[in-house]
Design a protein around this motif. Structure first.
Motif, PDB file in Angstrom:
ATOM      1  N   SER A 154       0.835  -1.275   0.015  1.00 25.37           N
ATOM      2  CA  SER A 154       0.194  -0.109   0.054  1.00 25.37           C
ATOM      3  C   SER A 154       0.819   1.342   0.023  1.00 25.37           C
ATOM      4  CB  SER A 154      -0.906  -0.067   1.236  1.00 25.37           C
ATOM      5  OG  SER A 154      -1.318   1.267   1.693  1.00 25.37           O
ATOM      6  N   THR A 156      -0.152   4.649   0.701  1.00 28.23           N
ATOM      7  CA  THR A 156       0.003   5.516   1.751  1.00 28.23           C
ATOM      8  C   THR A 156       0.372   5.063   3.207  1.00 28.23           C
ATOM      9  OG1 THR A 156      -2.345   5.101   2.099  1.00 28.23           O
ATOM     10  CG2 THR A 156      -1.760   7.382   0.971  1.00 28.23           C
ATOM     11  N   GLU A 209      -1.398  -6.676   3.497  1.00 29.72           N
ATOM     12  CA  GLU A 209      -2.583  -6.646   3.887  1.00 29.72           C
ATOM     13  C   GLU A 209      -3.634  -7.574   3.634  1.00 29.72           C
ATOM     14  OE1 GLU A 209      -3.283  -2.973   1.429  1.00 29.72           O
ATOM     15  OE2 GLU A 209      -3.957  -4.389  -0.267  1.00 29.72           O
TER      16      GLU A 209
ATOM     17  N   ASN B 256      -6.969   8.192   3.084  1.00 30.99           N
ATOM     18  CA  ASN B 256      -6.505   8.108   1.498  1.00 30.99           C
ATOM     19  C   ASN B 256      -5.754   6.959   1.367  1.00 30.99           C
ATOM     20  OD1 ASN B 256      -4.522   9.498   2.943  1.00 30.99           O
ATOM     21  ND2 ASN B 256      -3.823  10.470   0.948  1.00 30.99           N
ATOM     22  N   GLY B 257      -6.230   6.118   0.524  1.00 30.71           N
ATOM     23  CA  GLY B 257      -5.291   4.909   0.199  1.00 30.71           C
ATOM     24  C   GLY B 257      -5.875   3.785   1.243  1.00 30.71           C
ATOM     25  N   ALA B 258      -6.029   2.652   0.515  1.00 31.53           N
ATOM     26  CA  ALA B 258      -6.853   1.598   1.111  1.00 31.53           C
ATOM     27  C   ALA B 258      -6.280   0.928   2.312  1.00 31.53           C
ATOM     28  CB  ALA B 258      -6.739   0.495  -0.064  1.00 31.53           C
ATOM     29  N   GLY B 259      -4.756   0.785   2.126  1.00 29.35           N
ATOM     30  CA  GLY B 259      -3.814   0.354   3.258  1.00 29.35           C
ATOM     31  C   GLY B 259      -3.855   1.040   4.561  1.00 29.35           C
ATOM     32  N   LEU B 260      -3.705   2.415   4.395  1.00 30.22           N
ATOM     33  CA  LEU B 260      -3.928   3.277   5.302  1.00 30.22           C
ATOM     34  C   LEU B 260      -5.127   3.664   6.007  1.00 30.22           C
ATOM     35  CD1 LEU B 260      -2.204   5.215   7.140  1.00 30.22           C
ATOM     36  CD2 LEU B 260      -2.627   7.171   5.576  1.00 30.22           C
ATOM     37  N   MET B 262      -7.478   1.038   6.018  1.00 30.27           N
ATOM     38  CA  MET B 262      -7.703  -0.196   6.815  1.00 30.27           C
ATOM     39  C   MET B 262      -7.027  -0.079   8.273  1.00 30.27           C
ATOM     40  SD  MET B 262      -7.563  -3.477   4.453  1.00 30.27           S
ATOM     41  CE  MET B 262      -6.649  -2.840   3.068  1.00 30.27           C
ATOM     42  N   THR B 263      -5.870   0.431   8.037  1.00 31.98           N
ATOM     43  CA  THR B 263      -4.857   0.636   9.239  1.00 31.98           C
ATOM     44  C   THR B 263      -5.678   1.515  10.230  1.00 31.98           C
ATOM     45  OG1 THR B 263      -2.874   0.246   7.778  1.00 31.98           O
ATOM     46  CG2 THR B 263      -2.684   1.152  10.210  1.00 31.98           C
ATOM     47  N   LEU B 265      -8.914   1.824  10.474  1.00 36.64           N
ATOM     48  CA  LEU B 265      -9.933   1.133  10.995  1.00 36.64           C
ATOM     49  C   LEU B 265      -9.509   0.091  12.261  1.00 36.64           C
ATOM     50  CD1 LEU B 265     -11.411   1.755   8.495  1.00 36.64           C
ATOM     51  CD2 LEU B 265     -12.447  -0.745   8.633  1.00 36.64           C
ATOM     52  N   PHE B 311      -2.350  10.910   4.845  1.00 38.20           N
ATOM     53  CA  PHE B 311      -1.069  10.949   4.708  1.00 38.20           C
ATOM     54  C   PHE B 311      -0.730  11.419   3.018  1.00 38.20           C
ATOM     55  CE2 PHE B 311       2.962  10.148   7.212  1.00 38.20           C
ATOM     56  CZ  PHE B 311       3.817  10.582   6.240  1.00 38.20           C
TER      57      PHE B 311
END
Lengths: 289, 381
Positions: A154, A156, A209, B256-260, B262-263, B265, B311
């Motif tokens: 990912s 960001t 992820e 912004n951004g799927a990974g961030l 999810m983090t 959450l 971010f």
């Protein structure tokens, strides 16, 4: 030292005359990246900030000796752009484009297996070797030269973890965003292997992820092949099954595969500590150094 | 994008795969007209995008007029795992001896499509894969060449399909691969393929999902898309073009951004809160999009508190700040407390613009999430 990109990387930007291409070319040049050419079919002969534009990648390679490309081409034409890059025997192709059809990537993947070129992405933020070169869209100012390698699915989240490291004065050898799509050119294992072979990389952060089994396979690789210590982070612990969490690849299937729990367990079993928060990942790295 | 069974069956039938005679109906009267033509037994099948329709009561077999009417009344309008049934497929019942499975999907670890065949059809193939993986024969497909006829035969024989119908099933599989490729499908399957008492082979169900990223080159398929969201908030997110998933908690999350995201959450959960949603504004969002995101989250009545975590790489902090101001300045009173954390590209410019009378600001992700969780607890008390 570093992996995949450094001072000697000579970059051609595919799609240099588009909005994104132009903006990020400037950012890359500002960071010190050696951008030697751009391509934009039909616009050969023009220039962008003095960087010569060619109609084809092969011309850019012939005339400017480019050995890497960054792809900012829209999704409908991205696979074609990657094929073009692969046919010129570049060392590295970094595909930033988000939304490339999966079956296009399956065909690219097939062609890729017949070449010696490394593909990073698509749908990724790119790769940076702090102080030397940046290929992609990562914000250069958060990185610092040092000896921790970072690989992440990912964008960001990469920035988040890097800033947790940099704030403590822990710099990076190279950071790579491998992308969140189901089919990507460079896997966790490819990056981990390169970091293991890089004498300057003393520890590695791996950010995964939910979805797929790449993290589990990476854990196996770490257990069997790596002496360099690795700390991990897995996003998506609270993701419900069957819901796609933004990335095409980030989905826990109905039968329960691809869960955060399975990935964290696999990493722990391989001796990799997994942080509950990005800051905890930096704690683990600090312990290693 | 998911196609309905009736849409997929139209495509299959056109490609030459035998399907039972059927009619689409959206009222009890239409169902009764259809069964009159088709005869008994007839299957009445809910057309909704959920798996396990049969178990959930969305498929019924009618042996006569009374049963057909009862089934139509039961199924039309019923709530099936959060979706309201508006259409049913009325289909001729098939007198079958065996149920098989055939399907094609992308094997992401190999980066290639894979064809799968099993004699254990009619049940959830993921369960078969888990409990008895040897019951599924697999063959990887080179996307440059497609599925060779010999491969289709090979995987059918390996699966132990009865010899008298093996070539028919192999031919199904070849046709399925052609459809998979031509339509940019992400999955395509027939489960079950029924072998009738006359040893004919029929597609009794049809699943076909299309790669959303490829819809730009399939106008015909895109036109078949029916908005069927589980709730109105997900429908609204669809209009705004957000990646949004509604959850059951009370801390709203925007990032912004799927990974961030999810983090974020995960951290809400880690610090003792409950996430209300996943909302990714994507890369490079402008002020209007940011304002829309806040509107989205405020529309969720479960939300007691909001955390906005950005971010910026291609997303610029000043644009985000402008959007937050725009969204909040229209209220006389801010509906729910909002915690903002801005980092990355133009974060400093953003902090200068941000109206800090309207929001709470935290410098780190951890602090922002903790504060939002505390806010949620206070508000819900």
């Amino acid at each position: 030292m570093s992996i995949f990109v450094d001072d000697d990387t000579r970059v051609v930007v595919q799609g240099i005359t588009g909005g994104e291409g132009k903006f990020h070319t400037r950012q890359m040049v500002e960071y010190g990246t050696n951008v030697v050419a751009g391509t934009s079919p039909g616009k050969g002969g023009q220039d962008v900030d003095g960087i010569p534009v060619y109609d084809t990648v092969s011309e850019a390679v012939e005339e400017e000796d480019a050995n890497a490309s960054v792809v900012f081409v829209p999704p409908a034409f991205a696979a074609d752009a990657i094929f073009e890059a692969l046919d010129t025997d570049l060392d590295l192709v970094v595909a930033i484009t988000e939304g490339v059809p999966t079956q296009d990537m399956a065909k690219v993947n097939k062609r890729l297996s017949e070449t010696d070129t490394r593909l990073i992405g698509p749908n990724c933020p790119g790769i940076i070797t702090p102080g030397e070169a940046k290929l992609g869209i990562l914000p250069g100012n958060i990185f610092e030269e040092g000896n921790v390698g970072l690989v992440s699915r990912s964008g960001t989240l990469t920035y988040q973890v890097v800033s947790n490291l940099t704030e403590r004065g822990i710099g990076q050898t190279t950071a790579i965003g491998i992308g969140g799509d189901p089919i990507i050119g460079t896997s966790f294992i490819d990056a981990l292997e390169a970091f293991e072979n890089d004498p300057d990389t003393e520890a590695v952060v791996m950010c995964g992820e939910i979805g797929g089994e790449d993290e589990e396979q990476a854990a196996k690789f770490i257990a069997e092949n790596m002496d360099t210590p690795v700390a991990g982070f897995i996003a998506g612990r609270t993701a419900p099954p069957g819901k796609r969490m933004g990335h095409a690849g980030a989905i826990v299937s109905g039968s329960g595969t691809g869960t955060a729990e399975s990935k964290i367990n696999a990493l722990n079993d391989a001796g990799v500590p997994v942080g509950d928060t990005p800051n905890e990942v930096a704690d683990h790295i600090e312990d290693f150094l | 994008m998911k196609l309905h069974e009736y849409q997929a069956k139209d495509i299959f039938a056109e490609a030459g795969i035998p399907v039972p005679e059927s009619r689409l109906a959206s009222s009890v009267d239409e169902v009764m007209e259809a069964v009159e033509d088709i005869g008994y037994p007839a299957a009445i099948k809910a057309q909704v995008h959920v798996g396990g329709r049969g178990k959930a009561g969305g498929i019924k077999i009618a042996m006569d007029e009374d049963e057909a009417r009862q089934a139509a009344e039961d199924i039309l309008g019923m709530d099936l795992k959060g979706y309201t049934v508006e259409k049913v497929l009325v289909e001729a019942g098939v007198d079958f001896e065996n149920e098989l499975y055939v399907g094609i999907t992308m094997d992401r670890s190999e980066g290639k499509p894979v064809a799968m065949v099993s004699t254990e059809g009619g049940v959830n193939i993921e369960e078969v894969a888990e409990e008895n993986p040897d019951a599924i024969a697999r063959e990887h497909i080179d996307p440059a060449f497609g599925l060779h006829p010999y491969q289709a035969r090979k995987v059918v024989f390996e699966a132990g399909i009865p010899r008298d119908v093996a070539f028919d099933v192999a031919s199904f599989l070849s046709t399925l691969y052609d459809l998979y490729e031509a339509n940019d499908a992400s999955d395509i399957e027939i489960n079950p393929v029924m072998i009738t008492s006359d040893r004919d082979v029929v597609a009794a169900d049809a699943v076909m999902n299309i790669d959303d990223d490829a819809l730009f080159r399939h106008d015909d398929l895109a036109a078949m898309e029916e908005d069927s969201y589980e709730d109105e908030l997900e429908a609204k997110a669809g209009e705004y073009g957000f990646d949004y998933v509604r959850l059951s908690g009370n801390t709203g999350i925007i990032g912004n951004g799927a990974g961030l995201v999810m983090t974020t959450l995960d951290l809400v959960d880690y610090y003792g809160g409950t996430p209300a949603n996943f909302l990714d504004i994507g890369g490079g969002a402008k002020a209007e999009r940011v304002a829309n995101a806040l509107d989205m989250v405020f529309s969720d009545e479960n939300v007691d508190s909001v955390v906005f975590n950005i971010f910026g790489g291609i997303t610029r902090g000043d644009e985000v700040a402008k959007g937050i101001n725009e969204a909040l300045e229209q209220f006389d009173e801010i509906p729910k407390p909002v915690v903002v954390r801005l980092a990355g590209t133009n974060a400093e410019e953003g902090m200068e613009i941000l109206n800090t009378d309207l929001v709470q600001v935290e410098a780190t992700l951890e602090d922002a999430v903790q504060r939002a969780v505390e806010n949620a607890k206070e508000v819900s008390q």
